[in-house]
Design a protein around this motif. Structure first.
Motif, short mmCIF file in Angstrom:
data_model
loop_
_atom_site.label_atom_id
_atom_site.label_comp_id
_atom_site.label_asym_id
_atom_site.label_seq_id
_atom_site.Cartn_x
_atom_site.Cartn_y
_atom_site.Cartn_z
N GLY A 27 0.75 -1.40 -0.02
CA GLY A 27 -0.08 -0.05 0.01
C GLY A 27 0.95 1.12 0.02
N PRO A 28 0.28 2.38 0.20
CA PRO A 28 1.04 3.59 0.07
C PRO A 28 2.11 3.94 1.20
CG PRO A 28 -1.45 4.06 -0.21
CD PRO A 28 -1.03 2.66 0.07
N SER A 29 1.67 3.22 2.20
CA SER A 29 2.66 3.25 3.49
C SER A 29 3.91 2.28 3.43
CB SER A 29 1.68 2.96 4.79
OG SER A 29 1.28 1.86 4.91
N GLY A 30 3.70 1.53 2.53
CA GLY A 30 4.72 0.34 2.31
C GLY A 30 4.72 -0.53 3.45
N ASN A 31 3.56 -0.84 3.98
CA ASN A 31 3.70 -1.88 5.00
C ASN A 31 2.94 -3.41 4.40
OD1 ASN A 31 4.61 -0.30 7.09
ND2 ASN A 31 2.38 0.83 7.19
N GLY A 32 2.80 -3.47 3.18
CA GLY A 32 2.24 -4.69 2.58
C GLY A 32 0.96 -4.53 2.62
N TRP A 33 0.33 -5.66 1.94
CA TRP A 33 -1.34 -5.89 1.68
C TRP A 33 -1.83 -5.78 3.08
CZ3 TRP A 33 -4.47 -9.82 3.16
CH2 TRP A 33 -5.80 -9.60 2.77
N TRP A 34 -1.60 -6.55 4.13
CA TRP A 34 -2.21 -6.58 5.18
C TRP A 34 -2.42 -5.52 6.15
CZ3 TRP A 34 -5.32 -10.10 7.61
CH2 TRP A 34 -5.36 -9.79 8.98
N SER A 35 -1.57 -4.59 6.14
CA SER A 35 -1.48 -3.40 6.78
C SER A 35 -2.22 -2.21 6.09
CB SER A 35 -0.30 -2.79 7.36
OG SER A 35 0.50 -2.77 6.49
N SER A 36 -2.42 -2.37 4.76
CA SER A 36 -2.69 -1.55 3.88
C SER A 36 -4.46 -1.43 3.82
CB SER A 36 -2.40 -1.63 2.34
OG SER A 36 -2.71 -2.80 1.84
N ASP A 37 -4.98 -0.56 2.89
CA ASP A 37 -6.43 -0.41 2.71
C ASP A 37 -6.91 -1.65 2.30
OD1 ASP A 37 -6.21 2.17 3.63
OD2 ASP A 37 -6.57 3.09 1.94
N ALA A 38 -6.33 -2.40 1.34
CA ALA A 38 -6.82 -3.37 0.82
C ALA A 38 -6.89 -4.70 1.70
CB ALA A 38 -5.93 -3.72 -0.46
N GLY A 39 -6.19 -4.64 2.67
CA GLY A 39 -6.44 -5.79 3.75
C GLY A 39 -7.34 -5.39 4.87
N GLU A 40 -8.07 -4.16 4.59
CA GLU A 40 -8.91 -3.56 6.07
C GLU A 40 -10.09 -4.54 6.24
OE1 GLU A 40 -10.87 0.56 7.72
OE2 GLU A 40 -9.49 0.41 5.97
N SER A 41 -10.80 -4.94 4.87
CA SER A 41 -11.98 -5.79 5.13
C SER A 41 -11.85 -6.97 5.78
CB SER A 41 -12.65 -5.94 3.72
OG SER A 41 -11.99 -6.46 3.06
N THR A 42 -10.58 -7.65 5.39
CA THR A 42 -9.99 -8.82 5.98
C THR A 42 -9.88 -8.92 7.29
OG1 THR A 42 -9.30 -9.38 3.92
CG2 THR A 42 -8.61 -10.90 5.76
#
Length: 364
Positions: A27-42
């Protein structure tokens, strides 16, 4: 169109075939999918599963005599799912409406009107097929009226659906002469009582509606445009989406789900009346909210809404098993709703950025 407007939201770009980072990208913050917006619903859905597990543990602790019985717990699971099945179907339609930036306060009244209409003597003469068709047609038709008033009449969704709530219940009361109408069709009445492959038919209906809703939201252009409109309606319009028509279709979809719910609720009670499905709009909205759908629109999941429905049904079941009052149950539900809205204000990325800004560097 050679390009998108400067203010076009990411959801609109995705709706038109563009896209941001994929699931495996950072994600934008460079923390990977889990910590990005994409992983928020999960993350949110896993949290809801944790809450559900906690409720089950509470049930085991408070009523070990029941949970210790052979086969009782599986019967209780089916009872919980049957309890939330009608609200779950309505919540699927409500999820689309809220993701699209709207709200529908008339779903309970639509169920009542569809239920009364499909149980009139004239309608029952056409058999189970006629009753089901009537309920679906009434739900779809009222939903289209809601959508037309909001999209082309430019009424605020809150006002339009509130007016429909009053009008639909009034029409249902007039049609039924304020009396309870009995369903004499055994096929309709058996829906709530029968099972298929060991699973109650009501649960099968819920599963099918949830699956179709998930596919529609996540695997079709209709779903992507719904997210785009809820995220930034003006950008969606400038990007070429017919916002008015799409919004009307969202309310029509919600009405169709109410028609399905009317058949289910009529089967459960083997009757219909103008006062049926009272407060269903509140239950559906609450389930959608704690499922992670933003009231402002632009984000939400069908799975999250389903988990919200199951959590509320489990709470109702838990209170009933322990003989607690409905008033206490409502207070707990209210607290859960408030907590869910507060949680929506905080995001994992914001928390990690906070710690990054305030971390202490230790030097030797």
């Amino acid at each position: 169109m050679t390009g998108l407007p400067a203010q076009t939201a990411p959801a609109v770009k995705e709706a038109l075939g563009g896209g941001g980072p994929g699931p495996e990208q950072e994600g934008p913050s460079g923390n990977g999918w889990w910590s990005s917006d994409a992983g928020e619903s999960t993350r949110r859905n896993l949290g809801l599963i944790g809450v559900l597990a906690g409720l089950i543990v509470i049930g085991i602790i408070t009523r070990p005599d029941l949970y210790g019985l052979d086969g009782w717990w599986i019967d209780n699971v089916w009872a919980i799912l049957k309890l939330g099945s009608t609200v779950g179907v309505v919540a699927v339609g409500m999820t689309f409406v809220i993701i699209g930036g709207g709200i529908d306060l008339s779903v309970g009244a639509i169920i009542a009107l569809a239920g009364v209409w499909c149980t009139t003597v004239a309608t029952q003469d056409f058999g189970a097929g006629g009753m089901i068709f009537t309920a679906l047609a009434v739900g779809l038709g009222v939903g289209l009226v809601n959508g037309f008033l909001i999209s082309y009449g430019r009424l605020v969704p809150f006002i339009a659906t509130l007016a429909m709530l009053v009008a639909a219940r009034g029409l249902a009361a007039q049609m039924s002469d304020k009396k309870t109408q009995q369903s004499g069709n055994q096929t309709i009445n058996s829906i709530a009582a029968d099972s298929f492959l060991g699973v109650p038919i009501l649960v099968w209906i819920l599963a099918v509606v949830v699956f179709l809703g998930w596919v529609l939201l996540n695997r079709t252009t209709f779903g992507r445009r719904t997210v785009a409109i809820g995220g930034n309606v003006e950008a969606a319009r400038l990007a070429g989406i017919n916002v008015r028509l799409h919004t009307m279709m969202l309310y029509a979809l919600a009405g169709l789900c109410c028609g399905i719910g009317a058949v289910m609720l009529t089967s459960i009670s083997t009757s219909a009346q103008a006062a049926m499905a009272t407060n269903y709009e509140l239950d559906a909205i609450a389930a959608v909210i704690i499922g992670g759908t933003l009231l402002s629109g632009g984000r939400g999941t069908i799975v999250g809404s389903l988990l919200g429905v199951v959590i509320f049904a489990t709470i109702t079941n838990l209170f009933a098993l322990n003989g607690l009052s409905t008033e206490a149950q409502n207070m707990v539900k209210g607290g859960i709703i408030v907590a869910a809205v507060l949680i929506q204000q905080f995001r994992f990325k914001s928390v990690t950025q906070f710690f990054k800004r305030n971390k202490v560097t230790v030097t030797s």
